[in-house]
Design a protein around this motif. Structure first.
Motif, PDB file in Angstrom:
ATOM      1  N   LEU A 178       0.843  -1.207   0.000  1.00 48.29           N
ATOM      2  CA  LEU A 178       0.000   0.000   0.000  1.00 48.29           C
ATOM      3  C   LEU A 178       0.873   1.251   0.000  1.00 48.29           C
ATOM      4  O   LEU A 178       0.631   2.198  -0.747  1.00 48.29           O
ATOM      5  CB  LEU A 178      -0.927  -0.011   1.223  1.00 48.29           C
ATOM      6  N   ASP A 179       1.906   1.246   0.839  1.00 44.64           N
ATOM      7  CA  ASP A 179       2.791   2.406   0.925  1.00 44.64           C
ATOM      8  C   ASP A 179       3.441   2.700  -0.426  1.00 44.64           C
ATOM      9  O   ASP A 179       3.575   3.869  -0.830  1.00 44.64           O
ATOM     10  CB  ASP A 179       3.865   2.145   1.987  1.00 44.64           C
ATOM     11  N   ALA A 180       3.835   1.648  -1.125  1.00 45.02           N
ATOM     12  CA  ALA A 180       4.455   1.835  -2.448  1.00 45.02           C
ATOM     13  C   ALA A 180       3.441   2.390  -3.445  1.00 45.02           C
ATOM     14  O   ALA A 180       3.735   3.342  -4.186  1.00 45.02           O
ATOM     15  CB  ALA A 180       5.019   0.507  -2.952  1.00 45.02           C
ATOM     16  N   VAL A 181       2.245   1.828  -3.464  1.00 42.72           N
ATOM     17  CA  VAL A 181       1.243   2.272  -4.450  1.00 42.72           C
ATOM     18  C   VAL A 181       0.824   3.719  -4.170  1.00 42.72           C
ATOM     19  O   VAL A 181       0.489   4.463  -5.098  1.00 42.72           O
ATOM     20  CB  VAL A 181       0.023   1.333  -4.474  1.00 42.72           C
ATOM     21  N   LEU A 182       0.859   4.135  -2.906  1.00 43.24           N
ATOM     22  CA  LEU A 182       0.487   5.520  -2.577  1.00 43.24           C
ATOM     23  C   LEU A 182       1.333   6.531  -3.345  1.00 43.24           C
ATOM     24  O   LEU A 182       0.872   7.637  -3.637  1.00 43.24           O
ATOM     25  CB  LEU A 182       0.627   5.772  -1.070  1.00 43.24           C
ATOM     26  N   THR A 183       2.561   6.158  -3.684  1.00 42.29           N
ATOM     27  CA  THR A 183       3.422   7.087  -4.437  1.00 42.29           C
ATOM     28  C   THR A 183       2.965   7.248  -5.880  1.00 42.29           C
ATOM     29  O   THR A 183       3.454   8.126  -6.576  1.00 42.29           O
ATOM     30  CB  THR A 183       4.892   6.603  -4.454  1.00 42.29           C
ATOM     31  N   ARG A 184       2.061   6.390  -6.338  1.00 43.99           N
ATOM     32  CA  ARG A 184       1.632   6.417  -7.737  1.00 43.99           C
ATOM     33  C   ARG A 184       0.198   6.921  -7.923  1.00 43.99           C
ATOM     34  O   ARG A 184      -0.300   6.975  -9.047  1.00 43.99           O
ATOM     35  CB  ARG A 184       1.732   5.008  -8.366  1.00 43.99           C
ATOM     36  N   MET A 185      -0.487   7.260  -6.824  1.00 40.74           N
ATOM     37  CA  MET A 185      -1.902   7.616  -6.926  1.00 40.74           C
ATOM     38  C   MET A 185      -2.089   8.960  -7.625  1.00 40.74           C
ATOM     39  O   MET A 185      -1.365   9.915  -7.376  1.00 40.74           O
ATOM     40  CB  MET A 185      -2.549   7.668  -5.542  1.00 40.74           C
ATOM     41  N   ASN A 186      -3.091   9.035  -8.478  1.00 38.19           N
ATOM     42  CA  ASN A 186      -3.437  10.270  -9.179  1.00 38.19           C
ATOM     43  C   ASN A 186      -4.332  11.162  -8.326  1.00 38.19           C
ATOM     44  O   ASN A 186      -4.974  10.686  -7.392  1.00 38.19           O
ATOM     45  CB  ASN A 186      -4.192   9.930 -10.474  1.00 38.19           C
ATOM     46  N   PRO A 187      -4.415  12.449  -8.669  1.00 43.85           N
ATOM     47  CA  PRO A 187      -5.413  13.303  -8.018  1.00 43.85           C
ATOM     48  C   PRO A 187      -6.811  12.705  -8.163  1.00 43.85           C
ATOM     49  O   PRO A 187      -7.164  12.190  -9.230  1.00 43.85           O
ATOM     50  CB  PRO A 187      -5.288  14.618  -8.789  1.00 43.85           C
ATOM     51  N   HIS A 188      -7.581  12.772  -7.082  1.00 42.95           N
ATOM     52  CA  HIS A 188      -8.954  12.265  -7.048  1.00 42.95           C
ATOM     53  C   HIS A 188      -9.045  10.756  -7.281  1.00 42.95           C
ATOM     54  O   HIS A 188     -10.065  10.260  -7.761  1.00 42.95           O
ATOM     55  CB  HIS A 188      -9.846  12.994  -8.056  1.00 42.95           C
ATOM     56  N   SER A 189      -7.999  10.059  -6.943  1.00 41.63           N
ATOM     57  CA  SER A 189      -8.039   8.602  -7.079  1.00 41.63           C
ATOM     58  C   SER A 189      -8.738   7.976  -5.874  1.00 41.63           C
ATOM     59  O   SER A 189      -9.024   8.654  -4.892  1.00 41.63           O
ATOM     60  CB  SER A 189      -6.622   8.061  -7.232  1.00 41.63           C
ATOM     61  N   ARG A 190      -9.036   6.696  -5.999  1.00 43.79           N
ATOM     62  CA  ARG A 190      -9.821   6.005  -4.975  1.00 43.79           C
ATOM     63  C   ARG A 190      -9.128   4.718  -4.538  1.00 43.79           C
ATOM     64  O   ARG A 190      -8.562   4.011  -5.368  1.00 43.79           O
ATOM     65  CB  ARG A 190     -11.213   5.643  -5.523  1.00 43.79           C
ATOM     66  N   ILE A 191      -9.214   4.444  -3.240  1.00 48.26           N
ATOM     67  CA  ILE A 191      -8.658   3.196  -2.707  1.00 48.26           C
ATOM     68  C   ILE A 191      -9.748   2.442  -1.948  1.00 48.26           C
ATOM     69  O   ILE A 191     -10.025   2.734  -0.789  1.00 48.26           O
ATOM     70  CB  ILE A 191      -7.463   3.460  -1.763  1.00 48.26           C
ATOM     71  N   PRO A 192     -10.430   1.489  -2.611  1.00 48.63           N
ATOM     72  CA  PRO A 192     -11.281   0.584  -1.847  1.00 48.63           C
ATOM     73  C   PRO A 192     -10.362  -0.366  -1.068  1.00 48.63           C
ATOM     74  O   PRO A 192      -9.508  -1.029  -1.662  1.00 48.63           O
ATOM     75  CB  PRO A 192     -12.078  -0.176  -2.918  1.00 48.63           C
ATOM     76  N   LEU A 193     -10.498  -0.363   0.247  1.00 47.80           N
ATOM     77  CA  LEU A 193      -9.619  -1.176   1.091  1.00 47.80           C
ATOM     78  C   LEU A 193     -10.400  -2.395   1.547  1.00 47.80           C
ATOM     79  O   LEU A 193     -11.373  -2.284   2.278  1.00 47.80           O
ATOM     80  CB  LEU A 193      -9.146  -0.348   2.286  1.00 47.80           C
ATOM     81  N   CYS A 194      -9.968  -3.542   1.075  1.00 47.12           N
ATOM     82  CA  CYS A 194     -10.735  -4.765   1.257  1.00 47.12           C
ATOM     83  C   CYS A 194     -10.109  -5.665   2.300  1.00 47.12           C
ATOM     84  O   CYS A 194     -10.784  -6.459   2.957  1.00 47.12           O
ATOM     85  CB  CYS A 194     -10.800  -5.473  -0.089  1.00 47.12           C
ATOM     86  N   GLY A 195      -8.804  -5.555   2.489  1.00 46.10           N
ATOM     87  CA  GLY A 195      -8.120  -6.400   3.461  1.00 46.10           C
ATOM     88  C   GLY A 195      -6.729  -5.877   3.708  1.00 46.10           C
ATOM     89  O   GLY A 195      -6.212  -5.062   2.944  1.00 46.10           O
ATOM     90  N   THR A 196      -6.131  -6.331   4.810  1.00 49.70           N
ATOM     91  CA  THR A 196      -4.750  -5.954   5.117  1.00 49.70           C
ATOM     92  C   THR A 196      -4.007  -7.224   5.497  1.00 49.70           C
ATOM     93  O   THR A 196      -3.419  -7.319   6.563  1.00 49.70           O
ATOM     94  CB  THR A 196      -4.685  -4.916   6.257  1.00 49.70           C
ATOM     95  N   ILE A 197      -4.046  -8.201   4.592  1.00 53.82           N
ATOM     96  CA  ILE A 197      -3.563  -9.540   4.940  1.00 53.82           C
ATOM     97  C   ILE A 197      -2.096  -9.537   5.346  1.00 53.82           C
ATOM     98  O   ILE A 197      -1.677 -10.365   6.148  1.00 53.82           O
ATOM     99  CB  ILE A 197      -3.821 -10.527   3.767  1.00 53.82           C
ATOM    100  N   SER A 198      -1.324  -8.583   4.862  1.00 57.55           N
ATOM    101  CA  SER A 198       0.099  -8.550   5.213  1.00 57.55           C
ATOM    102  C   SER A 198       0.300  -8.242   6.695  1.00 57.55           C
ATOM    103  O   SER A 198       1.382  -8.457   7.230  1.00 57.55           O
ATOM    104  CB  SER A 198       0.840  -7.501   4.371  1.00 57.55           C
ATOM    105  N   GLN A 199      -0.735  -7.708   7.340  1.00 54.76           N
ATOM    106  CA  GLN A 199      -0.565  -7.228   8.714  1.00 54.76           C
ATOM    107  C   GLN A 199      -1.197  -8.137   9.771  1.00 54.76           C
ATOM    108  O   GLN A 199      -0.974  -7.948  10.967  1.00 54.76           O
ATOM    109  CB  GLN A 199      -1.192  -5.821   8.851  1.00 54.76           C
TER     110      GLN A 199
END
Lengths: 283, 283
Positions: A178-199
C-alpha cells in the motif's frame, strides 16, 4: 475468518474456543422441514468448518450446481465476486481508460477485480507473489501487467507499469505494498480497502509513511465489508453468473482434502502458498 | 502556502524563487478600470505577500468591512470557515449527538469546526498544544473537552474524553495524533483530512501504525482542498456571515506587523506559536 481469531475489536465477533469456526460452505441438504429447501438441493450457507449441521435457513440459498464448479460459489459467485464488484464499481468508481491496480491479484477477490476492470475497459496492473502467479494474471486473466512483490525493484516496476499513475487501487494487503502504491496515486483517485492480509500476523504493524499522498491527491479511502453492501452485492450476482456462463470470467481454486486439512490450508492461504481461491473439500 | 515551498508534486504549484509568494489578502482598491470595483472598496483577493498589486479582478470580491474585523475575512469568513463547513458537513456528515474530534483545535480552521459542530448538537473534543489553547477551546468556544497533545497521557486523556468513541475526526495535523485518534474511531466513522501540518517539515515522515482501524471500522477517509468544493463553500459563506452578525461564532487572530515580519510569522504558525488565525498587517 482471520480477524475472528484475534481477541480484538473488529467488524466480526471473535471466534469462541470450542465452538465451530465460522465460514461459508457449499453443502447438500440431507433433510428439510423448511419449505424453501428440499433434500438433495445444493446450497450455499454459512455453516462453518463442520461436516454436518442444522440450519434455520437464514443466509442459505439454493444454487445451480451445473452452472459452474461448486467451489466457485464460495468465491467468484459468492463473497469474492460481489466484493470485487462493490469495491471496484460502487466504491472505486472505476471508469474505462483508467488505471486499476489490484494486490493479491491472482487470489479469490483480486483475480475477479482485474477481470472485471479489463471487461470495463481499464488498464489493469496486478501485484502478486512470484512469477507463476504473475504469469497467470497476464497470460490467463489478460491483465496488462503484473508486479512480483517478492522480486527486486518492486517500486521501479510499478512505476513502469503505471505510466499514467493509478486511479483505483483495490487493496487486499495493506502494509509495504500500500505504501508503495500511494506514491503512484493520481489526483482524485480512490482506494477501496478490502483487506490488510500482510498485517494480520504482525505484532507490530507496519507504519504507512506515504500518508501525505492522501492529502496531496485528495484520495478517497473507503474500507468496506460486504455486510454493509448487501443490495449492491445482490445486484452483482446475476451479472457474475451470466458472465461465467458466457465464458467471460476465469477462476482458479486450490482444494485441500478433508476437514483435518483445513487449519494448514488456512495458514497456507495467509502466507500466500495457495493459488487462487483456497477451499477445503469436507467430504 | 507551505506546500508551495517544496519542490514536490502537490495540489498547488510550487512557488518560484524571486516571484511574489501566493496568499489571500484583504485589501483596499486604490484605482479601478473594472466596473465591478471602485476606489475605496474593501476586497478579498489572492494578491500574495506584497503591499501593492494589479489585478484583473479574478478571485476578487468586495466585502463589508463593518460586518466583522478585517482579518476574519481571511479565516472564519474566508477559506478557513468554508473549509471547516465542507469538511464537517459535506465530507464528515456530522450528525447531532455524534462525537467530533478536531486537531489544531484553537486554530483558524479547527476553532470553526468545533463551534459549528457544537451548534449542530455534537459532542466536541479538541486537540491543541498547551493549557492556554485548550482552555480557550473549552471556556471560550464551548468545546466539551480539549486534549493537550504536549502533556503526558494524551491517549488516556483522549479515551476519557471520547467515552462513545469518535464519529468524525477532522484532521489538520496527521502524524502521531492521527495515529492516536485512529484507536478511537467508531464503525462507519469519517475522517475529513484537511492538513498534515505535523509532517510538512519532516524529511522522514511518521508512519501511521493503526492503519488497520480503517478496515475494521470501515472508515471513510477523504482528503479535500477547497478548490474542489467551490459550490459548497459558496453555500456556506452567507450562513457563516449571518452567524457572525448574530454573535454565534468567536474567532481569534494573531497579527504580525509589517511585510518584513511575514516569514517569521509563517514559521511561528508552523510551530504552533500563533494563537488562532495568523495574519500579517502589511501597512
Amino acid at each position: 475468518m482471520r480477524s475472528r481469531m484475534d481477541d480484538v475489536k473488529s467488524y466480526a465477533p471473535s471466534a469462541v474456543v470450542g465452538q465451530v469456526m465460522m465460514g461459508a460452505v457449499v453443502a447438500e441438504v440431507m433433510e428439510s422441514r423448511n419449505p424453501k429447501f428440499k433434500a438433495g438441493d445444493t446450497v450455499t450457507a454459512r455453516q462453518g468448518w463442520q461436516l454436518y449441521s442444522v440450519s434455520d435457513g437464514r443466509d442459505m440459498a439454493v444454487m445451480d450446481p451445473s452452472a459452474a464448479p461448486l467451489p466457485w460459489y464460495l468465491g467468484l459467485l459468492g463473497g469474492g465476486g460481489t466484493t470485487a464488484w462493490v469495491g471496484l464499481f460502487d466504491i472505486g468508481k472505476a471508469k474505462a481508460g483508467e488505471t486499476v491496480v489490484v494486490s493479491a491479484a491472482s487470489g479469490s477477490v483480486g483475480s475477479v477485480v482485474g477481470q472485471l476492470a479489463k471487461l470495463h475497459g481499464c488498464r489493469v496492473v496486478g501485484i502478486a507473489g512470484g512469477p507463476e502467479k504473475c504469469g497467470y494474471c497476464v497470460d490467463d486473466l489478460g491483465f496488462d501487467a503484473c508486479i512480483d512483490y517478492k522480486a527486486n525493484g518492486m517500486l521501479a516496476n510499478l512505476q513502469a507499469a503505471t505510466p499514467k499513475g493509478v486511479d483505483v487501487y483495490f487493496d487486499n494487503v495493506g502494509g509495504e505494498i500500500l505504501d508503495a502504491v500511494l506514491t503512484r496515486m493520481n489526483p482524485h483517485s480512490r482506494i477501496p480497502l478490502c483487506g490488510t492480509i500482510s498485517q494480520y500476523d504482525k505484532t507490530e504493524p507496519y507504519g504507512i509513511r506515504n500518508f501525505r499522498s492522501f492529502l496531496v491527491n485528495r484520495i478517497l479511502l473507503q474500507d468496506f465489508v460486504m455486510t454493509d453492501y448487501r443490495e449492491e452485492g445482490q445486484r452483482a450476482q446475476p451479472w457474475l453468473l451470466q458472465a461465467v456462463k458466457d465464458g467471460k470470467l476465469k477462476y482458479r481454486v486450490s482444494v485441500a482434502e478433508g476437514l483435518a486439512a483445513a487449519p494448514e490450508a488456512f495458514l497456507g492461504m495467509l502466507k500466500g502458498r495457495n493459488f487462487g481461491k483456497q477451499v477445503v473439500k469436507l467430504s
